[in-house]
Design an enzyme around this catalytic site. Sequence first.
Site, PDB file in Angstrom:
ATOM      1  N   LEU A 246      27.725  59.654  53.234  1.00 35.43           N
ATOM      2  CA  LEU A 246      26.594  59.881  52.341  1.00 35.43           C
ATOM      3  C   LEU A 246      25.327  59.187  52.833  1.00 35.43           C
ATOM      4  CD1 LEU A 246      28.331  59.348  48.854  1.00 35.43           C
ATOM      5  CD2 LEU A 246      28.068  61.481  50.138  1.00 35.43           C
TER       6      LEU A 246
ATOM      7  N   GLY B 231      19.694  55.955  50.648  1.00 37.04           N
ATOM      8  CA  GLY B 231      20.920  55.361  50.112  1.00 37.04           C
ATOM      9  C   GLY B 231      21.067  55.760  48.665  1.00 37.04           C
TER      10      GLY B 231
ATOM     11  N   TRP C 131      26.580  52.916  57.366  1.00 41.43           N
ATOM     12  CA  TRP C 131      27.456  52.193  56.425  1.00 41.43           C
ATOM     13  C   TRP C 131      28.659  53.045  56.009  1.00 41.43           C
ATOM     14  CZ3 TRP C 131      26.941  47.252  56.484  1.00 41.43           C
ATOM     15  CH2 TRP C 131      25.687  46.659  56.675  1.00 41.43           C
TER      16      TRP C 131
ATOM     17  N   THR D 218      32.386  53.657  55.788  1.00 41.90           N
ATOM     18  CA  THR D 218      33.701  53.022  55.827  1.00 41.90           C
ATOM     19  C   THR D 218      34.732  54.009  56.378  1.00 41.90           C
ATOM     20  OG1 THR D 218      33.161  51.610  53.939  1.00 41.90           O
ATOM     21  CG2 THR D 218      35.490  51.924  54.420  1.00 41.90           C
TER      22      THR D 218
ATOM     23  N   ARG E  39      43.138  18.477  42.546  1.00 36.78           N
ATOM     24  CA  ARG E  39      42.106  17.535  42.983  1.00 36.78           C
ATOM     25  C   ARG E  39      41.917  16.421  41.949  1.00 36.78           C
ATOM     26  NH1 ARG E  39      39.267  15.565  47.376  1.00 36.78           N
ATOM     27  NH2 ARG E  39      37.125  15.019  46.760  1.00 36.78           N
TER      28      ARG E  39
ATOM     29  N   GLU F 213      28.518  51.997  45.739  1.00 35.73           N
ATOM     30  CA  GLU F 213      28.632  53.121  44.793  1.00 35.73           C
ATOM     31  C   GLU F 213      27.476  53.150  43.788  1.00 35.73           C
ATOM     32  OE1 GLU F 213      30.535  54.869  46.093  1.00 35.73           O
ATOM     33  OE2 GLU F 213      32.675  54.453  45.964  1.00 35.73           O
TER      34      GLU F 213
ATOM     35  N   THR G 175      23.580  50.828  43.165  1.00 37.52           N
ATOM     36  CA  THR G 175      23.211  49.465  42.789  1.00 37.52           C
ATOM     37  C   THR G 175      23.298  49.287  41.275  1.00 37.52           C
ATOM     38  OG1 THR G 175      20.865  49.947  42.482  1.00 37.52           O
ATOM     39  CG2 THR G 175      21.594  49.412  44.730  1.00 37.52           C
TER      40      THR G 175
END
Length: 387
Positions: A124, A130, A155, A157, A270, A365, A367
């Site tokens: 896409l 974008g 970008w 994937t 801790r 997917e 902003t």
Amino acid sequence: MDFSLTAEQQLFRDTLRDFVNKEIRPVAQEWEASGRYPTEIVDGMRELGLFGLTVPEEYGGLGVDMVSFALVFEEISKGWMGIAGILGSHSLACWMINKHGTEEQKARLLPDLATGARRTGIGLTEPGAGTDLQGISTTARLDGDHYVVNGSKTWITNARHADPLPVLVKTDPTARPAHKGMSVLLIDADTPGFTVSRDLPKLGYKGTESCEITLDDVRVPRQNLLGGVEGRGMQQVLSGLEIGRINVAARSLGIAQAAYDEALSYAAQREAFGRPIHDFQAIQLKIAEMAIKVQASRLLVYWAASQADAGHRVDMEAGMAKTFASEAAIECALTSMQVHGGYGYSKEFVVERLYRDAPLMSIGEGTNDIMRTVIAKVLTSGQGVIG
């Protein structure tokens, strides 16, 4: 109201947790740091049938309900969010092919996609487009029985493993509004002119590649037009992104849960001034705040998924879940780092990776600013009701 999982969903979740604890957690830190591709983990996901999450049983897939779908991304992201990314784009593309593809496309592609023999993603985003997908510049010109595709994507994937890759293009660049001239083409990986040029360097979200792709006079058979009809690409993509946002929301939930788990465990071990630090009110307040955000995220994610299972459009629900859970992931990762003190800044501790992985969830997917406008449009149109 019943907010519990079914017995089948609980068993599915337990199977996933066992896989994550045995196959992902022990290697996540080392492999993420070295950049090693998680081949063995991918093989394990194939064996579990996870590449067929959104493929119906008739094509050899699992065809899971959306709550179970969310569970997969939540549980895997608790171990290593980047691994969930390998399944995320693949599952979205499979859903689109099953929902919108022709019978020939489904019969030809879905059986191999269900087993992981083939993998896929979705093309896409472009260097100049974008959020505004109508602004893409990749074109597909019909030449006889083939489309000739030119442009670039970024970008992406699974780009080095996707075969085919569904790619959003403009089949009619002159159309107004622009979405009426947009289509999705299923491009085979070995097509001449289709080149995965480089892997993009990233702050987090490692384990899977995110790549640039160039398309130079790529000839795509007309039969690879998703659904067989031009001009429906934008609608096809947006319907898939509804499901994709449930995926991202569930991944966010997994990060938030992991951050909380790490903080709770560390605070018990801790000591300061002779006492475990979880005895101090300042730490207790942080742990309580994380727990609230994690559980609220979970309820929103499962609500959105259950609404999708009921057959409803979930623009608003998925948008709410994705926005809230992604911001909870960012906040919980930072808070967990604060509970860890200086150790939280060390790459030897899991929380450092969670802190790097979380921000992408507010971007992927769509902003969160865009999600808020989507939510508002549904509410102001009278289609969504709150209260």
